[in-house]
Design a protein around this motif. Sequence first.
Motif, short mmCIF file in Angstrom:
data_model
loop_
_atom_site.label_atom_id
_atom_site.label_comp_id
_atom_site.label_asym_id
_atom_site.label_seq_id
_atom_site.Cartn_x
_atom_site.Cartn_y
_atom_site.Cartn_z
N SER A 42 -20.61 -3.12 -5.59
CA SER A 42 -19.72 -2.12 -4.99
C SER A 42 -19.98 -2.04 -3.49
O SER A 42 -19.05 -1.98 -2.69
CB SER A 42 -19.94 -0.74 -5.61
N THR A 72 0.84 -1.20 0.00
CA THR A 72 0.00 0.00 0.00
C THR A 72 0.87 1.25 0.00
O THR A 72 0.58 2.20 -0.73
CB THR A 72 -0.92 -0.01 1.24
N PRO A 109 -12.28 -2.82 -5.62
CA PRO A 109 -10.99 -3.17 -5.03
C PRO A 109 -11.17 -3.89 -3.70
O PRO A 109 -12.07 -3.56 -2.94
CB PRO A 109 -10.30 -1.82 -4.83
N VAL A 159 -12.60 5.61 -3.51
CA VAL A 159 -12.51 5.21 -4.92
C VAL A 159 -13.89 4.84 -5.47
O VAL A 159 -14.20 5.11 -6.63
CB VAL A 159 -11.51 4.02 -5.06
N LEU A 160 -14.71 4.23 -4.60
CA LEU A 160 -16.02 3.77 -5.08
C LEU A 160 -17.11 4.84 -5.02
O LEU A 160 -18.22 4.62 -5.53
CB LEU A 160 -16.46 2.55 -4.26
N THR A 207 -5.16 -2.48 -4.12
CA THR A 207 -5.94 -2.57 -5.36
C THR A 207 -6.82 -1.33 -5.55
O THR A 207 -7.14 -0.96 -6.69
CB THR A 207 -6.78 -3.87 -5.41
N ALA A 208 -7.20 -0.69 -4.43
CA ALA A 208 -7.96 0.56 -4.56
C ALA A 208 -7.11 1.61 -5.28
O ALA A 208 -7.60 2.35 -6.14
CB ALA A 208 -8.38 1.07 -3.19
N THR A 232 -11.14 -6.40 -8.79
CA THR A 232 -10.72 -5.02 -9.06
C THR A 232 -10.93 -4.67 -10.53
O THR A 232 -11.52 -3.63 -10.84
CB THR A 232 -9.22 -4.85 -8.71
N LEU A 243 -17.40 -2.99 -0.46
CA LEU A 243 -17.08 -2.00 0.57
C LEU A 243 -17.42 -2.52 1.96
O LEU A 243 -16.63 -2.37 2.91
CB LEU A 243 -17.85 -0.70 0.29
N ILE A 273 -11.03 2.63 -0.15
CA ILE A 273 -11.94 1.94 -1.08
C ILE A 273 -13.25 2.72 -1.19
O ILE A 273 -13.79 2.88 -2.29
CB ILE A 273 -12.15 0.48 -0.62
N GLY A 283 -6.38 -1.86 0.12
CA GLY A 283 -5.86 -0.52 -0.14
C GLY A 283 -5.03 -0.48 -1.41
O GLY A 283 -5.12 0.46 -2.21
#
Lengths: 154, 496
Positions: B149, B40, B323, B440-441, B328-329, B317, B153, B437, B326
């Motif tokens: 999603s 990360t 993701p 990002v989402l 992959t986010a 991902t 999460l 995440i 962290g």
Amino acid sequence: MDKAISQLVFTIIMLMFFIFAAIEATQFKELASYFPLYLSLVAIVLMVIEIIRQVINLKKGNEEERAELLHPHIGAALIYSGILILYAVMVYVIGMVLASVIYVFAFLYFIAKTKLWKAILITAILIGAVIGFADLMNLYWPKSLINILTVIFV
Amino acid sequence: MIEVAMEALRVVLDPSRILYIFLGVAIGAFIGVIPGLGGTVGMAIVLPFVFGMDPFTGMALLIGMIAVIHTADTFPSVLLGIPGSAGSQATIVDGYPLAKKGEAARALGASFTASLLGGLIGGIALFLAIQIARPLILSFGSPELLMLSLLGLSMVGVLTGKNPKLGIGAGLFGLLLGSVGAAPSVTEYRYSFDILYLQSGIPLPILALGLFAFPVMVDLVAEKQGSIAKEAKIGSGIFKGVKETFQHKFLVFRSAVLGAIIGFVPGLGGSVVDWISYGLAKQTEKNTENFGKGDIRGVIAPESSNNAKEGGGLIPTLLFGIPGSGTTAMLLGGLTLMGVQAGPRMLDQDLDLTMSIIWTLILANIIGAIACIFLAKYISKVALVQAEILVPILLVILTIGAYQSTRHWGDIILFFAIGIIGWFMSRLGWSRAAVLIGFVLATPIERYLWISISRYGSGWLTNPGVIIIGILITLIVIGSIVMARREKAKGGPTIG
């Protein structure tokens, strides 16, 4: 610093953040407000439940749980956080390259207690590498007070 | 599909991209060797520099780095008995006793080969997942993607933190941070307070750097990590370890498949994959009396699985845009920075990019393992670098990196401000991965929600897929809270 108390304080700060976010969301246009408003409301409910749980735990609290610290070296952690932030202040005042030279050398020599030649060598290699890399990748340097004053007065 | 794969291989083998794979591998090896850093932090450092790159080159750098972190993190685990990253903790159990017996080279040889084979199996798992899941994923609409999603999460929220409620709270915090700036459905700037900098939202690299890199720097210097040992002797016998790994090929295969499956589940992976595969090896192998005292199989099993996990982790991902960690986010954010949108498009319009990611994963694993085998003596010295020397160097690189996001002073101020919040979160057990995440989402979730409502009204709530995923989310959240209570009743660890 007691971890349980710190946790409670941090959760209360988060609750205040979510309350503020919810109030602010009511000022947005209708379509833009749904998402942040409902998220904040769910978060507020969660935080209130969590705060009540933490307060009950604190009242019951066993000695072992109360003895847990936020950080084993909290004083050092706070001082070093300040030292890291000092770098940003130096970059703002004297510029990236000069600040980096002074900061890295001082950190290595006074905090890491490396030998003088080693501190000079590491600083020189780092700054050389950073300037080279920045040139290769077309990176931008943060504008400093000196840059701004030079533009104004020269 | 094969034609696209071959075309992607040709793109990846372009000399400039090979150069970036090498650069990624070198950075990944360095990050992996330093105890306390990890995927990360590595991703946070590299992410600001991919802005503006073409996706194939940027992915060569990012995937090249991720792929080898779990290969190189074995050095401190075996030589110093300190985990190089969260995924190499189980390697210590048998790797460190082997080093104490003077067989560090054997342990490292076995570990690098297991990592290489595990990484290859992870890459193949990703390739197969694309073949199998393609028709299903391409049939998903916005309502299903919205629910997926939320599922991702909530899984990350309840699994990565020590307290499920705080984990979900962290995810919601991330979603709110992600809603700063322009709203997707209507012209409105939210939470920008008339500050121009905030009108385009919080830049992902700044959030990632602040949440993950700043706390690591403070802890590295305050706890004086990385300067515990004075020397790390490797000795000889590295190829003996290589040979032994091939002798235990079924263990490698089993552990790698397990790693890929665990990597696929959002929120798992990371720090549990190595322990699960170690435990499974101990239960299923014969003559396990030497496990914990320096059995080479105790090194092979976790190392095969932690590299395979990366391939598995890329499945949700890339294919769903969800993701699972962290790292992959940030990879997902990196794709967005390069103008690519993860999700079903990755199996359709951007299939060539997906294939190039698989090839990069495979190539980086091969390059990383070979480099570690032949340069072990030199790379191991990095593990002995004093933390206090590393911190100012990292700080300079991170500050320059932070400034590249929007080239505004707000980047640097925000980096330090989020850094302080991130430090408190890390100390208090709030899931920083869930924040990232959620962030990002935030945009895709709001967009999917908006499309679902405007296209289907409330009818989308009765879609079978939506109902099934909704039940899953409810079960996961309630189940995790019940389990956390049981754990507490048994006297297990809780926070706050």
